[in-house]
Design a protein around this motif. Structure first.
Motif, PDB file in Angstrom:
ATOM      1  N   UNK A   8      50.992  42.968  29.585  1.00  0.00           N
ATOM      2  CA  UNK A   8      49.668  42.257  28.979  1.00  0.00           C
ATOM      3  C   UNK A   8      48.377  42.380  29.759  1.00  0.00           C
ATOM      4  N   UNK A   9      47.592  43.284  29.039  1.00  0.00           N
ATOM      5  CA  UNK A   9      46.509  43.933  30.000  1.00  0.00           C
ATOM      6  C   UNK A   9      45.485  42.717  30.171  1.00  0.00           C
ATOM      7  N   UNK A  10      45.089  42.764  31.322  1.00  0.00           N
ATOM      8  CA  UNK A  10      43.709  41.741  31.682  1.00  0.00           C
ATOM      9  C   UNK A  10      42.584  42.500  31.027  1.00  0.00           C
ATOM     10  N   UNK A  11      41.510  41.913  30.673  1.00  0.00           N
ATOM     11  CA  UNK A  11      40.196  42.411  30.433  1.00  0.00           C
ATOM     12  C   UNK A  11      39.601  43.513  31.491  1.00  0.00           C
ATOM     13  N   UNK A  12      38.897  44.444  31.170  1.00  0.00           N
ATOM     14  CA  UNK A  12      38.209  45.059  32.051  1.00  0.00           C
ATOM     15  C   UNK A  12      37.468  44.506  33.120  1.00  0.00           C
ATOM     16  N   UNK A  13      36.710  43.448  32.605  1.00  0.00           N
ATOM     17  CA  UNK A  13      35.828  42.707  33.428  1.00  0.00           C
ATOM     18  C   UNK A  13      36.813  41.982  34.346  1.00  0.00           C
ATOM     19  N   UNK A  14      38.042  41.255  33.995  1.00  0.00           N
ATOM     20  CA  UNK A  14      38.774  40.728  34.886  1.00  0.00           C
ATOM     21  C   UNK A  14      39.122  41.779  36.176  1.00  0.00           C
ATOM     22  N   UNK A  15      39.511  42.808  35.735  1.00  0.00           N
ATOM     23  CA  UNK A  15      40.113  43.766  36.567  1.00  0.00           C
ATOM     24  C   UNK A  15      38.938  44.247  37.815  1.00  0.00           C
ATOM     25  N   UNK A  16      37.925  44.022  37.193  1.00  0.00           N
ATOM     26  CA  UNK A  16      36.776  44.634  38.355  1.00  0.00           C
ATOM     27  C   UNK A  16      36.316  43.330  39.084  1.00  0.00           C
ATOM     28  N   UNK A  17      36.295  42.072  38.261  1.00  0.00           N
ATOM     29  CA  UNK A  17      36.284  40.619  39.030  1.00  0.00           C
ATOM     30  C   UNK A  17      37.172  40.653  40.392  1.00  0.00           C
ATOM     31  N   UNK A  18      38.364  41.021  40.221  1.00  0.00           N
ATOM     32  CA  UNK A  18      39.626  41.026  41.061  1.00  0.00           C
ATOM     33  C   UNK A  18      38.832  41.590  42.469  1.00  0.00           C
ATOM     34  N   UNK A  19      38.337  42.763  42.416  1.00  0.00           N
ATOM     35  CA  UNK A  19      37.890  43.465  43.386  1.00  0.00           C
ATOM     36  C   UNK A  19      36.587  42.919  44.168  1.00  0.00           C
ATOM     37  N   UNK A  20      35.860  42.459  43.248  1.00  0.00           N
ATOM     38  CA  UNK A  20      34.488  41.708  43.648  1.00  0.00           C
ATOM     39  C   UNK A  20      35.028  40.674  44.612  1.00  0.00           C
ATOM     40  N   UNK A  21      36.000  39.852  44.239  1.00  0.00           N
ATOM     41  CA  UNK A  21      36.706  38.772  44.904  1.00  0.00           C
ATOM     42  C   UNK A  21      36.983  39.437  46.075  1.00  0.00           C
ATOM     43  N   UNK A  22      37.832  40.329  46.321  1.00  0.00           N
ATOM     44  CA  UNK A  22      38.528  40.861  47.396  1.00  0.00           C
ATOM     45  C   UNK A  22      37.494  41.261  48.375  1.00  0.00           C
ATOM     46  N   UNK A  23      36.520  41.933  47.800  1.00  0.00           N
ATOM     47  CA  UNK A  23      35.342  42.585  48.665  1.00  0.00           C
ATOM     48  C   UNK A  23      34.575  41.314  49.425  1.00  0.00           C
ATOM     49  N   UNK A  24      34.251  40.205  48.467  1.00  0.00           N
ATOM     50  CA  UNK A  24      33.686  38.937  49.159  1.00  0.00           C
ATOM     51  C   UNK A  24      34.406  38.328  50.305  1.00  0.00           C
ATOM     52  N   UNK A  25      35.796  38.347  50.069  1.00  0.00           N
ATOM     53  CA  UNK A  25      36.681  37.892  50.991  1.00  0.00           C
ATOM     54  C   UNK A  25      36.849  38.921  52.314  1.00  0.00           C
ATOM     55  N   UNK A  26      36.329  40.002  52.247  1.00  0.00           N
ATOM     56  CA  UNK A  26      36.454  40.987  53.370  1.00  0.00           C
ATOM     57  C   UNK A  26      38.086  41.763  53.395  1.00  0.00           C
ATOM     58  N   UNK A  27      38.494  41.806  51.908  1.00  0.00           N
ATOM     59  CA  UNK A  27      39.858  42.602  51.849  1.00  0.00           C
ATOM     60  C   UNK A  27      39.747  43.783  51.174  1.00  0.00           C
ATOM     61  N   UNK A  28      38.742  44.365  51.148  1.00  0.00           N
ATOM     62  CA  UNK A  28      38.494  45.726  50.528  1.00  0.00           C
ATOM     63  C   UNK A  28      38.091  46.701  51.151  1.00  0.00           C
ATOM     64  N   UNK A  29      36.797  46.673  51.625  1.00  0.00           N
ATOM     65  CA  UNK A  29      36.070  47.748  52.440  1.00  0.00           C
ATOM     66  C   UNK A  29      36.974  48.264  53.516  1.00  0.00           C
ATOM     67  N   UNK A  30      37.208  49.645  53.435  1.00  0.00           N
ATOM     68  CA  UNK A  30      38.133  50.052  54.754  1.00  0.00           C
ATOM     69  C   UNK A  30      39.425  49.632  55.065  1.00  0.00           C
ATOM     70  N   UNK A  31      39.916  49.006  53.943  1.00  0.00           N
ATOM     71  CA  UNK A  31      41.332  48.405  53.962  1.00  0.00           C
ATOM     72  C   UNK A  31      42.228  49.321  53.035  1.00  0.00           C
ATOM     73  N   UNK A  32      43.591  49.223  53.595  1.00  0.00           N
ATOM     74  CA  UNK A  32      44.631  50.020  53.091  1.00  0.00           C
ATOM     75  C   UNK A  32      45.321  48.908  51.968  1.00  0.00           C
ATOM     76  N   UNK A  33      45.207  49.298  50.474  1.00  0.00           N
ATOM     77  CA  UNK A  33      45.651  48.231  49.476  1.00  0.00           C
ATOM     78  C   UNK A  33      46.851  48.911  48.643  1.00  0.00           C
ATOM     79  N   UNK A  34      47.486  47.795  48.737  1.00  0.00           N
ATOM     80  CA  UNK A  34      49.233  48.066  48.040  1.00  0.00           C
ATOM     81  C   UNK A  34      49.253  47.307  46.708  1.00  0.00           C
ATOM     82  N   UNK A  35      49.200  47.945  45.521  1.00  0.00           N
ATOM     83  CA  UNK A  35      49.464  47.364  44.361  1.00  0.00           C
ATOM     84  C   UNK A  35      50.937  47.648  43.631  1.00  0.00           C
TER      85      UNK A  35
END
Length: 351
Positions: A123-150
């Motif tokens: 059940x897909x999330x909205x496109x906005x939700x997908x990008x908001x996930x990344x904005x949250x991760x970036x705000x917490x310091x968990x995206x830039x320069x990180x190795x990400x597992x999905x």
């Protein structure tokens, strides 16, 4: 759950539904979104409001009656306006650079994605939700320069992450060959050699070359207790160790508070601290709920149309390893039907 606790929770759902209807007529799906509880509890509360004539159904909208308005006044709900932030819808995150640009590009890509299938409880999330996930991760310091597992990526979070240009490496494991090929095609077209996608069934042991290789994980797992903890265990195996973090979603509609407690206990047992819980963060765009006979539609107190709002939401958890990781499951695990389905599943088709 004790009878007193059940009664208290039922009163809370009644209040939430009445408060929502005070602002005007609402569809069945809007009330499911407003109830903030497991599907059965919201349905029972709505049925009681109808039975006591506090609420009525007019065509495909529920409205508050005069008796209901008197109840609203008696409870003081007429003095309580909407409290959630209008700018961020209560998430605490809005899309600023580079994520506003990422969303524009991402929407063009997701339009070509394969349709969701109940075979994998998609059940897909909205496109906005997908990008908001990344904005949250970036705000917490968990995206830039990180190795990400999905683990599981039908929402194409890997594609949005690559569009941002922030992660150092992105590893994707998914069971749906359609999604795997789609991500590979996009990565090839865009020249993303740091995005790796492999076929994987969560009931198998985690591939050795994915173990202890990542700084951060994101997964939006099934919502059975064993299934969800299996997903989190596989992700935990992929993390390098203390200080690594992870994100996942958990709904109200498919999970009672007792289930939440069991899941949270499992998270703590694996060595994590729960650092953040952002309620109603993820919106899902579920299609053909009525046509396919999903339980939530079949159990409605009146005939309903297809959803007119993203009624299914989930809370995003952020976890951080506080000690040596101790996954609850390792190696092959065969759950069968129990992976996807339990007695609380109402927005999942029985397998």
């Amino acid at each position: 759950m004790a009878t007193t606790d059940t009664a208290m929770d039922a009163r809370r759902v009644h209040v939430l539904l009445l408060r929502t209807l005070r602002f005007g007529p609402k569809s069945f799906w809007e009330l499911m979104r407003a109830g903030q509880a497991q599907t059965h509890q919201v349905l029972e509360a709505l049925q009681e409001l109808l039975m006591h004539e506090l609420v009525a159904c007019e065509e495909d909208r529920f409205v508050i009656t005069e008796a209901g308005r008197r109840q609203v006044e008696a409870l003081g709900l007429d003095r309580v306006d909407e409290q959630r932030c209008g700018a961020c819808s209560g998430r605490g995150i809005v899309l600023r650079p580079p994520f506003d640009r990422v969303l524009q590009d991402f929407k063009e890509i997701v339009d070509m994605r394969p349709k969701a299938t109940p075979d994998f409880d998609q059940g897909y999330v909205t496109p906005e939700t997908t990008v908001l996930r990344l904005a949250l991760m970036a705000e917490r310091g968990d995206l830039a320069g990180r190795d990400l597992l999905l683990l599981g990526d039908d929402d194409l979070t890997s594609v949005a992450a690559a569009l941002s240009g922030l992660p150092r490496r992105i590893g994707v494991l998914d069971v749906d060959e359609r999604i795997i090929q789609f991500i590979r095609d996009v990565a090839k077209d865009r020249g993303w050699d740091h995005l790796q996608v492999e076929s994987y069934n969560v009931q198998e042991g985690l591939p050795s070359h994915f173990r202890e290789q990542f700084d951060v994980f994101f997964t939006d797992p099934v919502e059975t207790v064993k299934g969800l903890l299996l997903f989190l265990s596989r992700c935990t195996e992929g993390l390098r160790g203390p200080g690594a973090s992870g994100y996942f979603g958990l709904s109200y509609l498919e999970a009672s508070w007792r289930k939440w407690r069991k899941i949270q206990q499992g998270i703590l047992d694996m060595g994590f601290a729960i650092t953040d819980m952002l309620g109603a963060f993820q919106d899902y765009q579920l299609e053909n709920i009525v046509a396919q006979g999903y339980p939530v539609a079949r159990m409605a107190p009146v005939p309903v149309k297809e959803p007119d709002v993203p009624f299914y939401m989930s809370t995003v958890f952020r976890l951080e390893l506080a000690e040596k990781p101790q996954p609850l499951f390792t190696g092959p695990v065969k759950l069968g039907r129990d992976l996807y389905y339990d007695d609380e599943a109402c927005v999942t088709l029985p397998q």
